[in-house]
Design an enzyme around this catalytic site. Structure first.
Site, PDB file in Angstrom:
ATOM      1  N   HIS A 135       0.811   2.341   4.254  1.00 18.49           N
ATOM      2  CA  HIS A 135      -0.112   3.458   4.381  1.00 18.49           C
ATOM      3  C   HIS A 135      -0.415   4.196   5.860  1.00 18.49           C
ATOM      4  O   HIS A 135       0.170   3.614   6.715  1.00 18.49           O
ATOM      5  CB  HIS A 135      -1.627   2.633   4.219  1.00 18.49           C
ATOM      6  CG  HIS A 135      -2.711   3.532   3.942  1.00 18.49           C
ATOM      7  ND1 HIS A 135      -3.538   4.345   4.799  1.00 18.49           N
ATOM      8  CD2 HIS A 135      -3.276   3.994   2.848  1.00 18.49           C
ATOM      9  CE1 HIS A 135      -4.462   5.042   4.293  1.00 18.49           C
ATOM     10  NE2 HIS A 135      -4.311   4.774   2.985  1.00 18.49           N
TER      11      HIS A 135
ATOM     12  N   ASP B 143       0.758  -1.389   0.064  1.00 19.37           N
ATOM     13  CA  ASP B 143      -0.088   0.010   0.033  1.00 19.37           C
ATOM     14  C   ASP B 143       0.855   1.245   0.051  1.00 19.37           C
ATOM     15  O   ASP B 143       1.412   1.327   0.848  1.00 19.37           O
ATOM     16  CB  ASP B 143      -0.910  -0.122   1.133  1.00 19.37           C
ATOM     17  CG  ASP B 143      -2.068   0.842   0.767  1.00 19.37           C
ATOM     18  OD1 ASP B 143      -2.202   1.698   0.206  1.00 19.37           O
ATOM     19  OD2 ASP B 143      -3.140   0.456   1.705  1.00 19.37           O
ATOM     20  N   ASP B 144       0.750   2.139  -1.091  1.00 16.47           N
ATOM     21  CA  ASP B 144       1.532   3.229  -1.148  1.00 16.47           C
ATOM     22  C   ASP B 144       2.860   3.272  -1.123  1.00 16.47           C
ATOM     23  O   ASP B 144       3.653   4.338  -0.620  1.00 16.47           O
ATOM     24  CB  ASP B 144       1.216   4.153   0.168  1.00 16.47           C
ATOM     25  CG  ASP B 144      -0.322   4.573   0.026  1.00 16.47           C
ATOM     26  OD1 ASP B 144      -1.000   4.446  -0.827  1.00 16.47           O
ATOM     27  OD2 ASP B 144      -0.919   5.229   1.247  1.00 16.47           O
TER      28      ASP B 144
ATOM     29  N   LYS C 185       0.981   9.807  -4.981  1.00 16.96           N
ATOM     30  CA  LYS C 185      -0.402   9.454  -4.878  1.00 16.96           C
ATOM     31  C   LYS C 185      -1.369  10.425  -5.145  1.00 16.96           C
ATOM     32  O   LYS C 185      -1.110  11.511  -4.773  1.00 16.96           O
ATOM     33  CB  LYS C 185      -0.691   8.791  -3.427  1.00 16.96           C
ATOM     34  CG  LYS C 185      -1.790   8.325  -3.102  1.00 16.96           C
ATOM     35  CD  LYS C 185      -1.973   7.750  -1.845  1.00 16.96           C
ATOM     36  CE  LYS C 185      -3.385   7.264  -1.254  1.00 16.96           C
ATOM     37  NZ  LYS C 185      -3.521   6.367   0.036  1.00 16.96           N
TER      38      LYS C 185
ATOM     39  N   HIS D 154     -11.176  -2.718   0.661  1.00 18.18           N
ATOM     40  CA  HIS D 154     -11.595  -1.594   0.190  1.00 18.18           C
ATOM     41  C   HIS D 154     -12.391  -1.279  -0.795  1.00 18.18           C
ATOM     42  O   HIS D 154     -12.333  -0.516  -1.613  1.00 18.18           O
ATOM     43  CB  HIS D 154     -10.278  -0.431   0.036  1.00 18.18           C
ATOM     44  CG  HIS D 154     -10.744   0.890   0.325  1.00 18.18           C
ATOM     45  ND1 HIS D 154      -9.797   1.968  -0.288  1.00 18.18           N
ATOM     46  CD2 HIS D 154     -11.714   1.701   1.010  1.00 18.18           C
ATOM     47  CE1 HIS D 154     -10.470   3.261  -0.060  1.00 18.18           C
ATOM     48  NE2 HIS D 154     -11.370   2.944   0.666  1.00 18.18           N
TER      49      HIS D 154
ATOM     50  N   LYS E 109      -5.925  -5.580   3.437  1.00 17.78           N
ATOM     51  CA  LYS E 109      -7.007  -4.749   3.212  1.00 17.78           C
ATOM     52  C   LYS E 109      -7.980  -4.854   1.699  1.00 17.78           C
ATOM     53  O   LYS E 109      -7.380  -5.284   0.917  1.00 17.78           O
ATOM     54  CB  LYS E 109      -6.097  -3.162   2.840  1.00 17.78           C
ATOM     55  CG  LYS E 109      -6.944  -2.165   2.348  1.00 17.78           C
ATOM     56  CD  LYS E 109      -5.898  -0.957   2.205  1.00 17.78           C
ATOM     57  CE  LYS E 109      -6.568   0.251   1.314  1.00 17.78           C
ATOM     58  NZ  LYS E 109      -5.764   1.296   1.123  1.00 17.78           N
TER      59      LYS E 109
ATOM     60  N   ASP F 259      -0.301  -0.362  -4.863  1.00  9.21           N
ATOM     61  CA  ASP F 259      -1.409   0.055  -5.482  1.00  9.21           C
ATOM     62  C   ASP F 259      -1.201   1.534  -6.180  1.00  9.21           C
ATOM     63  O   ASP F 259      -2.103   1.882  -6.996  1.00  9.21           O
ATOM     64  CB  ASP F 259      -2.545  -0.010  -4.375  1.00  9.21           C
ATOM     65  CG  ASP F 259      -2.336   0.906  -3.137  1.00  9.21           C
ATOM     66  OD1 ASP F 259      -1.184   1.311  -3.042  1.00  9.21           O
ATOM     67  OD2 ASP F 259      -3.246   0.984  -2.275  1.00  9.21           O
ATOM     68  N   ASN F 260      -0.343   2.068  -5.691  1.00 11.18           N
ATOM     69  CA  ASN F 260      -0.130   3.528  -6.180  1.00 11.18           C
ATOM     70  C   ASN F 260       1.242   3.927  -5.626  1.00 11.18           C
ATOM     71  O   ASN F 260       1.754   3.407  -4.816  1.00 11.18           O
ATOM     72  CB  ASN F 260      -1.261   4.558  -6.005  1.00 11.18           C
ATOM     73  CG  ASN F 260      -1.897   4.469  -4.534  1.00 11.18           C
ATOM     74  OD1 ASN F 260      -2.897   4.037  -4.387  1.00 11.18           O
ATOM     75  ND2 ASN F 260      -1.038   4.772  -3.275  1.00 11.18           N
TER      76      ASN F 260
ATOM     77  N   CYS G 167      -5.966   3.805  -4.313  1.00  9.75           N
ATOM     78  CA  CYS G 167      -5.948   2.625  -3.911  1.00  9.75           C
ATOM     79  C   CYS G 167      -7.254   1.673  -4.421  1.00  9.75           C
ATOM     80  O   CYS G 167      -6.946   0.716  -5.099  1.00  9.75           O
ATOM     81  CB  CYS G 167      -6.026   2.195  -2.442  1.00  9.75           C
ATOM     82  SG  CYS G 167      -7.295   3.328  -1.591  1.00  9.75           S
TER      83      CYS G 167
ATOM     84  N   ARG H  33      -7.005  -1.611  -6.831  1.00 12.06           N
ATOM     85  CA  ARG H  33      -7.198  -3.038  -6.555  1.00 12.06           C
ATOM     86  C   ARG H  33      -8.523  -3.472  -7.449  1.00 12.06           C
ATOM     87  O   ARG H  33      -8.449  -4.882  -7.672  1.00 12.06           O
ATOM     88  CB  ARG H  33      -7.738  -2.914  -4.888  1.00 12.06           C
ATOM     89  CG  ARG H  33      -6.739  -2.531  -4.142  1.00 12.06           C
ATOM     90  CD  ARG H  33      -7.287  -1.911  -2.568  1.00 12.06           C
ATOM     91  NE  ARG H  33      -6.012  -1.267  -2.199  1.00 12.06           N
ATOM     92  CZ  ARG H  33      -5.059  -1.823  -1.436  1.00 12.06           C
ATOM     93  NH1 ARG H  33      -5.408  -3.378  -1.132  1.00 12.06           N
ATOM     94  NH2 ARG H  33      -3.927  -1.176  -0.705  1.00 12.06           N
TER      95      ARG H  33
END
Length: 589
Positions: free
Chosen positions: A232, A41-42, A393, A143, A141, A338-339, A79, A83
């Site tokens: 994150h 994540d991130d 991001k 989301h 995660k 994801d980003n 995100c 995903r």
């Protein structure tokens, strides 16, 4: 005589058929590989050791050295859309998750593609693999919605432990921002309670190993989706990991930014001599900050690196488990993000320090990153982490889209640098192709299989003139060969379309729109065609995603706590009335 010939012909035919059947039985069926899809994540392009990052990531690096390390893979800048595309192979506007609920403007609510839940026709790779006999698991995660039919158990995952939020605390079951009133974890579709000794990266891997071990005796291949909370907000890590990076970031963000830019050239991630991206306007100067603030900021980045290393250690435990069970050699790994890096610094926002105190958070320097600590790296460190690329991001510049992507396992040729263009929508069709599964049923995938590149049979799957579009919340890009058309909204963009040659200028420093107007018009027409075919909605006039999240958060707070606020208001009114009555009674007649 005729009967004898007929008998011999029939017996010969039967014998040949029997021999063919026996040969078919003797020939073993092809072994279908397992899949482990790891989503960070991130994470910025250069956050892992294999890409030149400061954090120690020996397990991710091991996968990279044995497989293919992509240098031109792009995702979306947020995100949930990433995903959704990762799991379906379908553009985010068609699969139902055009953006995230936190920044959704009211004008887009409920519109096709903007329901922010996977569309029924957007069949996930998990569901397609499950139908083909795979065991399917998910931890981490999610989301992508927690309403009826939205959780992993309704999208092909036979077992799952899922967080349906943009993030949450990594040590306790509590929210990380006022938009949420809790940390909504679910196991197999039902609300779940986390253990007292919870740490996100450890628990996510623990539960995945539990799932794999419980069903191991079936002998069926598996698909394991491991979606980490690292890195994150809130950035958190055990002290033992953070301590290793205490002095690494003491010289500030400009030092790290320059070092990453230089390493990117040395490693061939960008051409030698390519300029580093310009810094966004309004950033703080490291040398102008007081020493206590510099110490807090340097340690925040140390926690970030420590969280990455902690995650890598737990990835190593998963690898060790598969090796012990003799499953590693037949497992395909995917590792990506994801980003790009997160620039938000919530602590500086009005009212947030009060919310922190109410929810048991602080920024004690000695135990920064540990239980009860709230850490974010902010826009300056995000700019450094995204180097040599522009922005981070939320934005469609390379710092928000260009992230690490590694594939390793059977059928994948070891390639230290893969320069082929690849996109987040390519992952699902690639896994299905490797598994030998036709993508029949449901919505047509917009991505392509990367298998020809992975096997070494081809050096690309997209032709130089192929136009690939992307849009999330008004920030948009279109790739065609070496060229990129991009638009970023305020506060760090101006809403204007710009044209760059990424082969020469990966930092997006020289807008070619005025010198190549024909190409600009042509690519803008390609983008409009993409937007029309995918159902991209025009962004409302004056839209600002950061202002929108504030408005949406206030609405959420009213929904969560409206009864309490109403009670306080009524209590206040009652107190005023009572006070006035007492005053009147005490007045002399």
């Amino acid at each position: 005589m005729r009967l004898g010939r007929l008998q011999r012909w029939l017996w010969g035919g039967f014998a040949g058929l029997a021999a063919a059947c026996a040969a078919a039985r003797a020939e073993p069926a092809p072994v279908r590989p397992n899949f482990v899809l790891i989503l960070v994540d991130d994470a910025a392009l250069m956050d892992f050791g294999a890409y030149g990052g400061e954090a120690r990531t020996p397990n991710i690096d091991r996968l990279a050295s044995a497989g293919a390390l992509f240098t031109h893979y792009r995702t979306s800048p947020l995100c949930a859309p990433s995903r959704a595309m990762l799991l379906t192979g379908i553009d985010n506007h068609r699969n139902g998750v055009a953006t995230i609920p936190e920044v959704l403007p009211p004008e887009h609510e409920g519109k096709p593609g903007y329901g922010l839940r996977l569309a029924p026709e957007a069949i996930t790779v998990a569901e397609r693999l499950r139908r083909a006999g795979y065991r399917t698991y998910m931890t981490g995660k999610w989301h992508l919605g927690s309403g009826k039919g939205d959780l992993p158990s309704s999208h092909g995952f036979q077992k799952s432990l899922a967080l349906d939020a943009s993030g949450a605390d990594n040590w306790e079951q509590k929210p990380y921002m006022p938009y949420y009133d809790t940390a909504p974890w679910f196991e197999d579709g039902k609300p779940a309670t986390l253990p007292a000794d919870f740490y996100s990266s450890e628990f996510i891997v623990d539960r995945m190993i539990d799932y794999l071990e419980t069903d191991r005796a079936t002998g069926d291949p598996f698909f394991a989706y491991v979606a980490f909370q690292a890195v994150h907000i809130p950035v958190q890590a055990p002290r033992s990991y953070t301590a290793r990076y205490e002095a690494v970031y003491d010289k500030g963000w400009d030092s790290v930014r320059t070092a990453r830019w230089q390493r990117a050239q040395a490693m061939g991630l960008i051409p030698a001599g390519a300029p580093v991206a310009a810094k966004p306007a309004g950033l703080r100067r490291w040398d102008a900050l007081p020493n206590p603030e510099r110490r807090l900021l340097a340690k925040s980045m140390a926690v970030n690196a420590g969280m990455i290393e902690a995650m890598d250690d737990h990835i190593g435990r998963l690898i060790a488990y598969l090796e012990k069970r003799s499953a590693l050699a037949n497992t395909v790994f995917v590792v990506t993000s994801d980003n790009g890096p997160e620039p938000n610094e919530p602590v500086s926002q009005r009212g947030f320090p009060l919310w922190m105190r109410m929810n048991g958070y602080d920024q004690n320097l000695d135990r920064l990153g540990e239980k009860g600590s709230f850490v974010s790296i902010g826009p300056e460190w995000a700019t450094a982490a995204a180097a040599p690329h522009s922005l981070f991001k939320f934005y469609a510049s390379e710092g928000g889209l260009r992230v690490p992507f590694i594939m390793s396992g059977p059928g994948i040729t070891a390639q230290p640098r893969v320069s082929a263009a690849a996109f987040v929508t390519d992952v699902a069709p690639t896994l299905l192709d490797i598994a030998g599964i036709e993508g029949a049923g449901g919505m047509t995938m917009t991505g392509r299989s990367l298998r020809p590149v992975l096997s070494g049979a081809a050096d690309h799957v997209y032709a130089p003139d192929a136009a690939i579009g992307m849009e999330v919340s008004g920030n948009a890009a279109l790739y065609r060969g070496d060229y990129k058309l991009v638009r970023n909204l305020p506060p760090h963009g101006d809403g204007q379309w710009k044209l760059y040659n990424l082969a020469q200028d990966p930092g997006e420093t020289r807008d070619l729109g005025s010198t190549e107007p024909a190409r600009l018009r042509s690519m803008l027409a390609d983008y409009r065609s993409y937007a029309k075919s995918m159902g991209v909605l025009e962004i409302p006039e004056g839209y600002d995603p950061f202002r929108q999240i504030t408005l949406n958060t206030r609405i959420k707070i009213l929904k969560h706590h409206g009864w309490a606020l109403g009670g306080i208001l009524l209590g206040g009114v009652a107190l005023v009335i009572l006070t006035l009555r007492l005053i009147r009674k005490r007045r002399p007649a």
